[in-house]
Design a protein around this motif. Structure first.
Motif, short mmCIF file in Angstrom:
data_model
loop_
_atom_site.label_atom_id
_atom_site.label_comp_id
_atom_site.label_asym_id
_atom_site.label_seq_id
_atom_site.Cartn_x
_atom_site.Cartn_y
_atom_site.Cartn_z
N MET A 163 55.40 2.98 50.35
CA MET A 163 56.43 2.46 49.45
C MET A 163 57.44 3.54 49.13
O MET A 163 57.11 4.73 49.06
CB MET A 163 55.79 1.96 48.14
CG MET A 163 54.91 0.74 48.30
SD MET A 163 54.30 0.19 46.69
CE MET A 163 53.33 -1.23 47.18
N ALA A 164 58.66 3.11 48.91
CA ALA A 164 59.68 4.03 48.44
C ALA A 164 59.34 4.46 47.02
O ALA A 164 58.67 3.74 46.28
CB ALA A 164 61.05 3.36 48.48
N PRO A 165 59.79 5.66 46.56
CA PRO A 165 59.42 6.14 45.22
C PRO A 165 59.76 5.16 44.11
O PRO A 165 58.96 4.97 43.19
CB PRO A 165 60.20 7.45 45.10
CG PRO A 165 60.30 7.94 46.50
CD PRO A 165 60.49 6.70 47.34
N ASP A 166 60.95 4.55 44.13
CA ASP A 166 61.29 3.64 43.06
C ASP A 166 60.41 2.39 43.07
O ASP A 166 60.00 1.88 42.02
CB ASP A 166 62.77 3.24 43.14
CG ASP A 166 63.14 2.65 44.48
OD1 ASP A 166 62.36 2.82 45.45
OD2 ASP A 166 64.21 2.01 44.57
N GLU A 167 60.09 1.89 44.29
CA GLU A 167 59.21 0.73 44.38
C GLU A 167 57.80 1.08 43.90
O GLU A 167 57.14 0.30 43.22
CB GLU A 167 59.17 0.20 45.81
CG GLU A 167 58.33 -1.06 45.96
CD GLU A 167 58.25 -1.54 47.40
OE1 GLU A 167 57.55 -2.54 47.64
OE2 GLU A 167 58.88 -0.90 48.25
N LEU A 168 57.34 2.26 44.28
CA LEU A 168 56.00 2.68 43.85
C LEU A 168 55.92 2.74 42.33
O LEU A 168 54.94 2.27 41.73
CB LEU A 168 55.66 4.03 44.47
CG LEU A 168 54.26 4.58 44.19
CD1 LEU A 168 53.72 5.34 45.40
CD2 LEU A 168 54.26 5.49 42.98
N LEU A 169 56.91 3.31 41.65
CA LEU A 169 56.88 3.39 40.19
C LEU A 169 56.96 2.00 39.58
O LEU A 169 56.37 1.74 38.51
CB LEU A 169 58.01 4.27 39.70
CG LEU A 169 57.90 5.75 40.05
CD1 LEU A 169 59.08 6.52 39.47
CD2 LEU A 169 56.59 6.34 39.53
N THR A 170 57.69 1.10 40.22
CA THR A 170 57.76 -0.27 39.69
C THR A 170 56.39 -0.94 39.74
O THR A 170 55.96 -1.58 38.77
CB THR A 170 58.78 -1.09 40.50
OG1 THR A 170 60.07 -0.47 40.40
CG2 THR A 170 58.86 -2.51 39.98
N ARG A 171 55.71 -0.78 40.88
CA ARG A 171 54.37 -1.36 40.99
C ARG A 171 53.42 -0.71 39.96
O ARG A 171 52.59 -1.39 39.34
CB ARG A 171 53.83 -1.15 42.40
CG ARG A 171 54.62 -1.88 43.47
CD ARG A 171 54.41 -3.39 43.40
NE ARG A 171 55.09 -4.08 44.48
CZ ARG A 171 54.55 -4.31 45.67
NH1 ARG A 171 53.32 -3.92 45.91
NH2 ARG A 171 55.24 -4.94 46.60
N PRO A 201 64.86 -0.88 35.33
CA PRO A 201 64.48 -0.56 36.72
C PRO A 201 64.37 0.95 36.93
O PRO A 201 64.88 1.74 36.14
CB PRO A 201 65.62 -1.15 37.54
CG PRO A 201 66.81 -1.05 36.63
CD PRO A 201 66.28 -1.29 35.23
N PHE A 202 63.70 1.32 38.00
CA PHE A 202 63.62 2.72 38.40
C PHE A 202 64.58 2.94 39.56
O PHE A 202 64.74 2.08 40.43
CB PHE A 202 62.19 3.08 38.82
CG PHE A 202 61.19 2.90 37.72
CD1 PHE A 202 61.02 3.87 36.74
CD2 PHE A 202 60.39 1.76 37.65
CE1 PHE A 202 60.10 3.71 35.72
CE2 PHE A 202 59.47 1.59 36.64
CZ PHE A 202 59.32 2.56 35.67
N GLU A 203 65.20 4.11 39.59
CA GLU A 203 66.18 4.43 40.63
C GLU A 203 65.73 5.67 41.37
O GLU A 203 65.20 6.62 40.78
CB GLU A 203 67.55 4.66 40.02
CG GLU A 203 68.10 3.45 39.27
CD GLU A 203 69.48 3.74 38.71
OE1 GLU A 203 70.29 4.37 39.42
OE2 GLU A 203 69.74 3.35 37.55
N SER A 204 65.98 5.67 42.69
CA SER A 204 65.64 6.81 43.52
C SER A 204 66.88 7.67 43.77
O SER A 204 68.01 7.20 43.71
CB SER A 204 65.06 6.35 44.87
OG SER A 204 63.83 5.70 44.69
#
Length: 844
Positions: A553-561, A637-640
């Motif tokens: 997962m991309a970092p922002d997606e990982l933090l979202t999960r 949201p989280f941003e990369s």
């Protein structure tokens, strides 16, 4: 001489003494023929008024009934004692032997009780002559109250001399004994006649005063009292009485000077009371207080056992041994209950003021393993020994001068304490002046039981802590990486400092996660709180991060999960304020992914501090990375952020415990960290140590601290081969040729067959189900990586084909040929990757 002293001295002559009593001379017919001044004082009549009158005019027999005069009815006369008691009818009591109580009439009319006695005059004839006027008898009279007081004083003196437990002695000015009472005789153990005239320091030659601020010898104290006249009270004298030569006693002594009626000093009086029992009780109480103060200072079983031995020698015993069950010492567990045979003991504490005293205890069993060279030698006691009997019964055992007390907690025995006394403890060859007795009395046995009970509580607390700490350390080893395998993408160094240095775990964590394509994931996080609960929460988060990271997962997606996972409410077990929610809400995390092929670094953070980037020229920057909310809050949201890092750049990921302190804010801490990281160092480990020393100088912090340093690398161009291919059927053959050619150039011909099958399957699937253009990439790193990228977003899945299926077996065959395989998604599509191990020769 003062008036008070003269009056007090006169009192000891007695109220009926002829020199001070009222005296009346009578003839044969009881007519007064002589009247003394004291009689005038007593009855108020002058001699002229009294002489010639019958005695019955002044004295009458005591009435059988009716009111009696009270002492308060008569006016006070100078020198007479004050009246006492209420004005009721006091019973006069029986008269003294040879005396008669009579009722006297005072001149002013009031009545009083007097005691009289008659003495015949020598040569007087019965009847007093013809005329009856010749003196025949003398009557002596005194107030009844004065006589009673005088008799009380005599009784007091008699009691002090014969019945008082206080030893009394009188010494002359040469300090030679001239008189002593019965209690003093008992201490000496001889009749007074045998030690009369001896000096005090001869009777107690080895004694001394132990009260601070006073002379230590009897001679000096008595001379001081004689010279100054100042009494000295409650001096403590320690010595051995002649009547008990084997035991030291302690007396409370007082001294005051003695003077005669003319003020001449003729000696000094000593009163002494044996307070040895009181002193022993105070010493036992003081020992209990000292035990409470010194035992259990640290939560360590061995240290507590050593404290027991040290605090009780030599005040209570000459030697002390402490044996604790092996499982209690090593792991903090309770020993098995099964009698002496089941108890495996270790000698963890031993102290002795006299080596001979320690030898007096039961010797170790000859076949017992271990030696004095061992840190905690195992011990075993022979059957029938006091220790064996104590283990068998679970109670204390007293055997002559050896006292064994079990360390009990609940229904379990943690170990034994053995107290030993020698006939006379010695230090440097000399007898110990104030050592304990040779045996244990009932009070000391009870004291030993109390000491062991208190020690058992402390040892049990230390045992529980040892068990919990062992569990905590085991948890720490599972939750934090204790070994980071080498990475091709970065060089790694790290430090972890928990604020809870007792258990060694906290809520901060870090991790280094290998990813596909030789990439690496770097993560640091912080959970609110400390201790086991925070560590357990940290472990759940770390496990979740690793699981999500393996999905590429991309970092922002990982933090979202991860935020979704933390925000989920726990299973309802009680009140709404669930402990899981309280612990995880507010956790922060920073996740970065570095690719050594492209030198691109992608990062995202959830309420955490941004990383520090140290460029090869020493310049330090903190990327402007969007903060994002802490985990569990949700809503934003989280941003990369993606940056390119030159080779040799340094990434520093850390928690706020490193840069935040009470005496400065975070900005100052970040500046200090930047100065340290910008200074060249021989290695990353040295740089880690330098950063921790500079920002956490005393190695203690109010918050957990984690620091992760990663120096970036780039794969050599000769390690990577990449081709772009069209999405056509002929591309499959072309891809096989390119792959086998590169393997031949790398000397990996042994992998050609498997690689051809892998490339054929992956490219075929990309042509059939994906979209072009296609990309084939081979990476020669610690393994052989094969990657096929297309523009499709559907991922292939393993499936077990039926016997009549014409396809569906290709990916299954690929999975059997490689170590790992997987899929990662990109904005442009997806990449299917595999890893193959090198042949043994290549690996070597």
């Amino acid at each position: 001489m003062s008036a008070t002293r003269a009056a007090d001295a006169a009192d000891f002559r007695g109220p009926l003494d002829i020199s001070r009593a009222a005296t009346v001379v009578l003839d044969g017919r009881d007519t007064v023929v002589g009247w003394s001044p004291a009689a005038t004082t007593l009855l108020g009549y002058s001699p002229r008024e009294a002489v010639g009158r019958p005695l019955s005019a002044f004295l009458a027999p005591l009435p059988a009934d009716g009111p009696l005069p009270a002492a308060s009815d008569r006016p006070a006369t100078p020198g007479a004692p004050a009246a006492s008691g209420p004005p009721a009818r006091p019973g006069p009591g029986p008269p003294p032997t040879g005396h008669e109580i009579r009722l006297a009439r005072h001149r002013d009319g009031h009545e009083l009780l007097v005691v009289t006695t008659l003495c015949p005059l020598a040569g007087a004839r019965d009847g007093g002559g013809a005329g009856g006027g010749a003196p025949g008898r003398v009557l002596v009279a005194a107030e009844l109250g004065e006589l009673r007081q005088w008799e009380s004083r005599l009784a007091l003196l008699q009691g002090l001399a014969t019945q008082s437990p206080v030893g009394l002695a009188i010494y002359d000015t040469d300090l030679r004994l001239t008189w002593s009472n019965t209690a003093y005789e008992r201490e000496i153990g001889k009749p007074l006649a045998e030690y009369l005239g001896m000096r005090a320091d001869e009777l107690y030659s080895g004694g001394r005063f132990v009260t601070p601020g006073y002379p230590s010898t009897l001679d000096a104290v008595m001379h001081h009292v004689i010279d100054t006249g100042e009494p000295i009270l409650d001096l403590h004298f320690q010595g051995t009485p002649p009547s008990d030569p084997g035991t030291e006693h302690l007396w409370s002594c007082s001294y005051y000077r003695l003077e005669d009626s003319h003020g001449h000093v003729f000696g000094v009086c000593e009163d002494a009371f044996d307070i040895s029992d009181r002193q022993r009780a105070q010493q036992r109480l003081a020992l209990l207080v000292e035990v409470g103060r010194r035992i259990g200072t640290v939560l360590d079983v061995v240290t507590t056992a050593e404290e027991i031995a040290e605090v009780t020698v030599p005040e209570f015993a000459a030697a002390v041994r402490v044996d604790i069950a092996r499982v209690t010492v090593m792991s903090g567990e309770l020993p098995a209950t099964g009698g002496p045979a089941a108890m495996d003991l270790l000698r963890v504490g031993e102290h002795s003021v006299d080596p001979a005293a320690a030898d007096a205890a039961e010797p170790l069993y000859p076949g017992a393993p271990g030696s004095q060279a061992d840190r905690y030698p195992p011990v075993a006691y022979p059957p029938g020994s006091p220790q064996d009997r104590s283990l068998a019964s679970g109670g204390l055992v007293l055997d002559d001068n050896v006292l064994v007390v079990p360390l009990r907690v609940g229904g379990s025995v943690l170990g034994l304490v053995t107290f030993v006394r020698s006939p006379r403890p010695r230090v440097s060859g000399r007898p110990l002046a104030h050592g304990p007795a040779t045996t244990f009395d009932n009070g000391e046995v009870a004291l030993a039981d109390e000491l062991a009970a208190r020690a058992s509580v402390c040892i049990d607390n230390a045992r529980r802590f040892t068990r919990e700490r062992s569990a905590s350390l085991a948890l720490q080893r599972q939750l934090l990486p204790h070994h980071v395998p080498p990475q091709s993408a970065v060089d790694i160094a790290y430090r972890y400092l928990p604020s809870d240095d007792v258990t060694g775990v906290g809520g901060d964590w870090f991790d280094v996660i290998p990813l596909s394509g030789t990439r690496v994931g770097l993560v640091v996080g912080d959970v609110v709180g400390h201790g086991l609960q925070a560590a357990a929460t940290m472990g759940r988060l770390r496990t979740s991060v690793r699981a999500f990271a393996q999905l590429d997962m991309a970092p922002d997606e990982l933090l979202t999960r991860l935020d979704d996972l933390v925000g989920q409410p726990g299973v309802p077990q009680g009140p709404p304020s669930d402990a899981y929610d309280e612990l995880t809400t507010g956790a922060t995390c920073l996740y970065t992914v570095y690719d050594p092929v492209s030198r691109r670094c992608v990062m995202a953070r959830a309420g955490h501090l941004p990383p520090a980037v140290v460029h090869p020229d020493g310049r330090v920057t903190f990327p402007d990375l969007p903060a994002g909310p802490p985990l569990g809050l949700g809503g934003l949201p989280f941003e990369s952020l993606e940056i390119e890092l030159p080779v040799g750049s340094l990434l520093a990921l850390f928690t706020d415990g490193l840069v935040e302190a009470r005496d400065h804010d975070i900005d100052q801490g970040l500046d200090a960290l930047g100065r340290v990281l910008g200074t060249p160092a021989a290695s990353l480990d040295e740089l880690c140590d330098r950063a921790v020393s500079a920002l956490v100088p005393d190695a203690t912090t109010a918050d957990d601290t984690a620091l992760l340093l990663a120096r970036t690398r780039q794969l050599d161009e000769g390690q990577v081969a990449e081709w772009e291919l069209p999405a056509e059927a002929v591309t499959v053959g072309r891809a096989r040729e390119l792959a086998t050619g590169r393997l031949t150039a790398w000397g990996l011909e042994e992998l050609s067959f498997a690689t051809e099958l892998v490339v054929s399957e992956l490219v075929t699937n990309a042509v059939r189900y994906g979209g072009g253009p296609l990309r084939l990439r081979l990476i020669r790193d610690r393994t052989l990586l094969c990657e096929v990228a297309d523009t499709g977003h559907t991922s292939p899945h393993l499936r077990h084909s039926a016997e009549d299926d014409e396809g569906g077996r290709g990916l299954f065959i690929v999975a059997q040929l490689v170590q790992r395989w997987g899929t990662r998604y990109t904005p442009a599509g997806k990449t299917i990757w595999t890893e193959q191990a090198f042949p043994p020769a290549e690996f070597d």
